[in-house]
Design a protein around this motif. Structure first.
Motif, short mmCIF file in Angstrom:
data_model
loop_
_atom_site.label_atom_id
_atom_site.label_comp_id
_atom_site.label_asym_id
_atom_site.label_seq_id
_atom_site.Cartn_x
_atom_site.Cartn_y
_atom_site.Cartn_z
N UNK A 126 0.81 -1.00 6.42
CA UNK A 126 1.03 -2.42 6.66
C UNK A 126 2.38 -2.80 6.07
N UNK A 127 2.92 -3.91 6.55
CA UNK A 127 4.25 -4.37 6.15
C UNK A 127 4.20 -5.87 5.89
N UNK A 128 4.81 -6.31 4.79
CA UNK A 128 4.91 -7.74 4.52
C UNK A 128 6.03 -8.34 5.36
N UNK A 129 6.09 -9.66 5.36
CA UNK A 129 7.24 -10.33 5.99
C UNK A 129 8.46 -10.07 5.10
N UNK A 130 9.64 -10.24 5.67
CA UNK A 130 10.88 -10.13 4.91
C UNK A 130 11.12 -11.46 4.20
N UNK A 156 7.93 -5.24 1.66
CA UNK A 156 7.12 -4.20 1.05
C UNK A 156 6.23 -3.55 2.10
N UNK A 157 6.02 -2.25 1.98
CA UNK A 157 5.07 -1.55 2.83
C UNK A 157 4.00 -0.93 1.93
N UNK A 198 -3.51 -6.74 -1.55
CA UNK A 198 -2.66 -7.93 -1.65
C UNK A 198 -1.36 -7.53 -2.31
N UNK A 199 -0.26 -7.76 -1.61
CA UNK A 199 1.07 -7.51 -2.16
C UNK A 199 1.64 -8.86 -2.57
N UNK A 255 -8.22 9.03 -0.82
CA UNK A 255 -6.88 8.81 -0.27
C UNK A 255 -6.12 7.82 -1.14
N UNK A 256 -4.89 8.17 -1.49
CA UNK A 256 -4.05 7.33 -2.32
C UNK A 256 -3.29 6.31 -1.47
N UNK A 257 -2.65 5.38 -2.15
CA UNK A 257 -1.77 4.40 -1.50
C UNK A 257 -0.34 4.68 -1.92
N UNK A 258 0.59 4.46 -1.00
CA UNK A 258 2.01 4.54 -1.34
C UNK A 258 2.63 3.18 -1.05
N UNK A 259 3.16 2.53 -2.09
CA UNK A 259 3.84 1.25 -1.95
C UNK A 259 5.34 1.49 -2.01
#
Length: 137
Positions: free
Chosen positions: A70-74, A51-52, A31-32, A96-100
């Motif tokens: 994944x990509x959020x809306x603008x 945000x990605x 959840x972003x 595996x890591x996450x990159x935000x």
């Protein structure tokens, strides 16, 4: 610059592409929520950020590689965007890591505002919650 992100514990999913074998694939819900401290790119127009979130793996040479993203809306015209979006990232494997990454688009350009790598140890055991401080670029 910081972003609130909430990766949840890994879960097993049925691979819908291969219904006959019912292969299970691990996935991660992320959840972003929001970003704070963004800088404005344009003097006349308030930026539109998004945000990605990417699962990071390695290729056969050991080089970093995005497995899935994944990509959020603008969020139009905001320096304090609130996305409150949940995305399923699959496949995902233990370790595996996450990159935000947070990007902004002004009138005539787009720019990476900041990014952070989140090691899997932070979220593998359960829920990780709170603001993540980004490296400003």
């Amino acid at each position: 610059l910081s972003v609130d992100a909430l990766p949840e514990a890994p879960r097993a999913l049925t691979d819908k592409e291969d219904q006959d074998e019912h292969k299970e694939v691990a996935g991660l819900l992320v959840t972003m929520r929001r970003a704070t401290g963004l800088r404005q790119l344009s003097r006349t127009v308030v930026d539109s950020p998004w945000c990605t979130c990417a699962v990071m793996g390695t290729d056969e040479n050991g080089e970093a590689l995005e497995v899935v993203r994944c990509v959020t809306r603008t969020e139009k015209k905001s320096l304090e965007p609130e996305w409150n979006e949940t995305h399923l990232l699959a496949p995902w494997e233990t370790g595996q890591s996450l990159k935000l990454s947070v990007y902004s688009k002004g009138r005539s350009m787009q720019r990476l505002q900041g990014e952070i790598s989140v090691p899997s140890a932070i979220f593998e055991a359960g829920t990780c919650e709170g603001a993540l401080p980004f490296e400003d670029l």
